[in-house]
Design a protein around this motif. Structure first.
Motif, PDB file in Angstrom:
ATOM      1  N   UNK A   1     -12.710   3.247  -0.523  1.00 50.16           N
ATOM      2  CA  UNK A   1     -12.810   2.345  -1.676  1.00 50.16           C
ATOM      3  C   UNK A   1     -11.726   1.279  -1.701  1.00 50.16           C
ATOM      4  N   UNK A   2     -10.597   1.562  -1.035  1.00 45.35           N
ATOM      5  CA  UNK A   2      -9.491   0.605  -1.115  1.00 45.35           C
ATOM      6  C   UNK A   2      -8.987   0.147   0.251  1.00 45.35           C
TER       7      UNK A   2
ATOM      8  N   UNK B   1      -6.680  12.169  -2.783  1.00 45.45           N
ATOM      9  CA  UNK B   1      -8.031  11.731  -2.434  1.00 45.45           C
ATOM     10  C   UNK B   1      -7.976  10.671  -1.320  1.00 45.45           C
TER      11      UNK B   1
ATOM     12  N   UNK C   1      -7.296   1.689   2.555  1.00 38.99           N
ATOM     13  CA  UNK C   1      -5.956   2.124   2.988  1.00 38.99           C
ATOM     14  C   UNK C   1      -6.063   2.772   4.362  1.00 38.99           C
TER      15      UNK C   1
ATOM     16  N   UNK D   1       0.845  -1.203   0.000  1.00 37.97           N
ATOM     17  CA  UNK D   1       0.000   0.000   0.000  1.00 37.97           C
ATOM     18  C   UNK D   1       0.879   1.251   0.000  1.00 37.97           C
TER      19      UNK D   1
ATOM     20  N   UNK E   1      -2.258   9.951  -5.784  1.00 34.43           N
ATOM     21  CA  UNK E   1      -3.313   9.217  -5.082  1.00 34.43           C
ATOM     22  C   UNK E   1      -3.598   9.836  -3.707  1.00 34.43           C
TER      23      UNK E   1
ATOM     24  N   UNK F   1     -11.137   8.480  -0.598  1.00 43.59           N
ATOM     25  CA  UNK F   1     -11.389   7.347  -1.468  1.00 43.59           C
ATOM     26  C   UNK F   1     -10.406   6.208  -1.191  1.00 43.59           C
ATOM     27  N   UNK F   2      -9.161   6.568  -0.888  1.00 40.22           N
ATOM     28  CA  UNK F   2      -8.183   5.526  -0.544  1.00 40.22           C
ATOM     29  C   UNK F   2      -8.682   4.714   0.644  1.00 40.22           C
TER      30      UNK F   2
END
Lengths: 556, 556
Positions: free
Chosen positions: B164-165, B157, B167, B144, B154, B160-161
């Motif tokens: 959506x992911x 945002x 992190x 990551x 990246x 969103x990290x």
């Protein structure tokens, strides 16, 4: 041993190991061995004389008491000393990261800490081709793919990649192609480089040259430096082996030849022919070297040139290949600046060789060529990723197998750097979603380099006693500086080369860091400096103009 | 030259360049030089005898006509041949990626293409410690952070990290810390490695050992292999220099000593003391080497061992340091498997040295130690990233400055690999958001390695004539195989070492690829093989058991 520290008798048997500040910027620590938590000092080697100063980060009260009590009378007695290590390592010279660069870094730190006493408000690192240390932004497509290669789990939410981060579909697709081959960028690849990446490089070379290339002749490397090291290690068989190296040159070549205890056979480039190759100079030095018993095996050409910035003509390349064919010399073509060309067009040695093989049957058949490329330069500028490749042309397969064995000892080049090579040689093409941004970024970098090169060139035109060839390529200008006799005397009085003296004064007055010509080699009785044109803006060129005129007035 | 191809007279002046299939797996291409688009062939060198076969990917009809018409009578006449390249390169041996591995890769390709004729349905690569080539997943936290380092955009945002992911915040924070220091992973760093990363490594060593470490003594490297190469290059000053190397060993050491034309002074490890160091064996070989005029300068210790899997006791380490102190030997401690320890606990050479320096004042003061670590092994397993470091302890600062100069010629180690070193030595700690997952992944890998090691060990216990030391660490087992006389005769009849004969039959029968003990060195009249325990599952151990019993029955 050059340094001795004396300790009081109760510590006599206990040598110190010391922090040494070198011009190179290396720092080595020092702890007393008996009581490592209670005893620490730093010794700064300036002109060979140790100075001891307390190291506040490591010392306790006890230590301070110790430190002040002791007298420095003990003797260090290491197994390895300057007198018994590999003499070839000792003999090697590599000045790119030398004294002036170290001083520039010190100025940078002082400015960052709010020091207002300096006569400039920023340091300009024009000493090294390190674009992303300065303002150059990485190309988006490259870094988008690399981010997915590093964390393929991101691919599980392509929708969010697209909408929240603007990742185009071709970024996702390319990542999948690369992963299908390398499996994980954390796994060792084939020692020559991942097959799919070598395929892409071969296609790139075919398109560039109009002649075929075979993936099996390609070796991915950790930057071009590592490729040069590999080639010279295989080519040189001992002290009588020689390699023709252009002067001025990038000092990797002379340093590596020193490490191999082989002979550097220098040939001067012709400054007044835009730093082109001078056939007579090559032949003359080759004859001299042969007469002295040197077995000259190869010739290095850097095209476009470092530090000269020259871009060789088809005629120049032909003349080198002619000598190579006649004199049985392996050609090492360092072509890492192949996309950094402003005037005319880059012609690869491979292409020219294939043309000549068609045009003059027989004559060029035996030429062996190794050509190198890198992700560090061009509009890519990804030095820190250590990616590159070389192609072998005309090599004996048994020799190539030995090169393979040699590189396999280090297992493989960094896989993420290999992937970057793939992206460099196979960028987005027209019609693909990433293409527009890619072109814009690529051209923006290229235009910026050209305009800064021209601004510098124009500045040099105005400077008394400065002569500079028109910018053609690479990332450098290498002007001649004709300095007044008084400046040369003042330099001698400081025991410095005159170009070094000039560059140090330039740094002290302007914060601009360049490299003296003596670091690359230059014709006797000439002086130069090398500057990159990577730093943002063009107004720093005016700082140089102002300094130069004051310098010339001072030493008139 | 060992190979000569003869061509019909109209082609006589035109040497071929040929694709050569080597056991190493290297493929080198071949194109006729006059008509590169119309002429191509592959020559396979088996036992030195060229065989020519058509290359379907490159040949046109014309070419085929050419190929069939010509007789192979022309002579290749390269400038560089096996007879005149660097003899040290030619002499170097590196068998880890040898014939058996190449054959295994061929089997893998055949299976992937649907070949049903093989007596197994999968190939198990147990020949190389390349965890992510097999089933080992990278640790999420590491990848990551690396993904954000590769594309810092990246970070714009973070929401969103996170959503959506997944992190965690500490991933984002760590990326920012690293970027503040390196600026861009595409920029060259300091040649010793980025300062903030060396700071982290120093803290890690201090916590591991309870003794201080100084960032200025640390050199980041492109994997441990590159560190070993650097150290041996500086230490060895020519043909009389010698280095004590354990047998069995990882062949990097012997290969690098060959390249330097220096002497490998072997010392046998004691298989029956769990592959521990045998002080008498070291002393005996040291004396012999000295008597023969070798200037023995250093001793290599691999702990935990490769290929032995042994983990040295405090006593074993002390005995090596004692010899080093008495005999003035630099210690090279290859500690890349330091977290791969199943029984007992890893003790670093640095810690033991510092302890002894406190316990026995004076005696150990002059010991110089270089210890190496890597991101390739442990639970990290990130071989492809080529990251590592070495620490210098007790070195003369002037020698360390020469090491700095040496590494600066290659500019810097891969920066993303350096960042991975930082993540390895400074992983998430309790209370941080990434901690739970990190622990789970880390322990999962560790447990998997242990259980597979034990399953293999138990399988070996059942096998007639096989003796294996209990698994202690690293990624390997190195069992003795006592083969029947008939098997040894059959091997000799094929002109093969008996262990190689056995390993080839194992591969042919089961698809399991291991490395014969002769690739690492072994005591006279003993036979071994090295297997990793990285491959998924444990049932492949039963394939070995079955094969072995059939093999023993066949040659009884």
């Amino acid at each position: 041993m050059a340094w001795q520290l004396k300790l009081a008798s109760h510590l006599r048997a206990s040598p110190l190991r010391c922090s040494v500040s070198r011009p190179s910027g290396a720092w080595l620590s020092c702890h007393h061995q008996h009581a490592p938590r209670h005893f620490s000092s730093r010794v700064s080697l300036a002109a060979g004389i140790p100075r001891v100063s307390p190291d506040s980060t490591m010392q306790s009260q006890t230590t301070l008491a110790h430190t002040t009590r002791r007298t420095l009378t003990a003797v260090a007695s290491c197994r390895l000393t300057l007198d018994n290590i590999n003499p070839n390592v000792k003999a090697a010279k590599y000045a790119v990261r030398g004294e002036i660069a170290t001083k520039a870094e010190e100025y940078r730190v002082r400015l960052a800490q709010g020091d207002k006493s300096l006569p400039f408000d920023s340091v300009i690192f024009a000493n090294i081709g390190n674009p992303q240390q300065l303002d150059q932004k990485p190309i988006s497509f490259f870094r988008q793919v690399l981010s997915l290669l590093e964390n393929p789990l991101l691919l599980e939410n392509p929708e969010s990649l697209r909408t929240n981060f603007g990742y185009p579909q071709d970024v996702i697709d390319r990542t999948k192609v690369l992963l299908a081959d390398v499996q994980s960028v954390g796994a060792y690849s084939h020692s020559q480089g991942a097959p799919v990446i070598r395929d892409s490089v071969a296609k790139f070379i075919e398109q560039r040259d109009g002649f075929p290339a075979n993936p099996q002749d390609l070796f991915l490397t950790a930057g071009a430096s590592s490729g040069v090291s590999t080639l010279l290690n295989v080519i040189c068989d001992g002290p009588s082996a020689g390699v023709l190296v252009p002067i001025p040159q990038y000092p990797l070549y002379t340093a590596t030849l020193s490490l191999l205890d082989a002979q550097c056979v220098p040939y001067l480039l012709d400054e007044h022919k835009a730093w082109g190759t001078d056939v007579d100079a090559i032949k003359e030095n080759l004859s001299k070297a042969k007469a002295a018993g040197t077995d000259v095996r190869a010739i290095v050409v850097i095209n476009p040139g470092n530090p000269t910035g020259a871009s060789l003509s088809a005629e120049d390349i032909k003349s080198v290949l002619e000598i190579a064919a006649e004199e049985r010399l392996v050609v090492i073509a360092d072509e890492v600046y192949q996309t950094n060309v402003f005037s005319g067009e880059f012609i690869s040695f491979k292409k020219r060789l294939r043309q000549l093989q068609q045009e003059v049957p027989g004559k060029y058949d035996n030429v062996e060529l190794a050509s190198l490329h890198s992700v560090s330069k061009g509009m890519v500028g990804e030095c820190g990723h250590r990616g590159g490749y070389f192609e072998l042309v005309g090599f004996d397969p048994e020799v190539a197998a030995q090169i393979y064995k040699y590189v396999s000892i280090m297992l493989c080049p960094p896989v993420i750097g290999q992937c970057l090579v793939e992206l460099m040689v196979n960028p987005p093409t027209e019609g693909e979603p990433s293409y527009e941004l890619y072109r814009k970024e690529y051209n923006g970098i290229k235009d910026g380099l050209r305009s800064r090169a021209l601004a510098l060139y124009e500045a040099f035109q105005k400077m008394e006693g400065v002569e500079c060839q028109e910018p053609q390529g690479a990332m450098y200008l290498f002007p001649t500086i004709n300095l007044p006799a008084k400046a040369i005397e003042a330099a001698a009085a400081e025991n410095r080369a005159a170009d070094e003296f000039y560059c140090l004064q330039l740094l002290d007055a302007t914060g601009i860091c360049v490299v003296p010509g003596s670091g690359f080699g230059q014709k006797e009785n000439t002086l130069h400096f090398r500057t990159t044109f990577l730093a943002p803006g063009t107004d720093w060129a005016q700082r140089i103009v102002k300094f130069h005129s004051e310098f010339m007035a001072k030493y008139k």
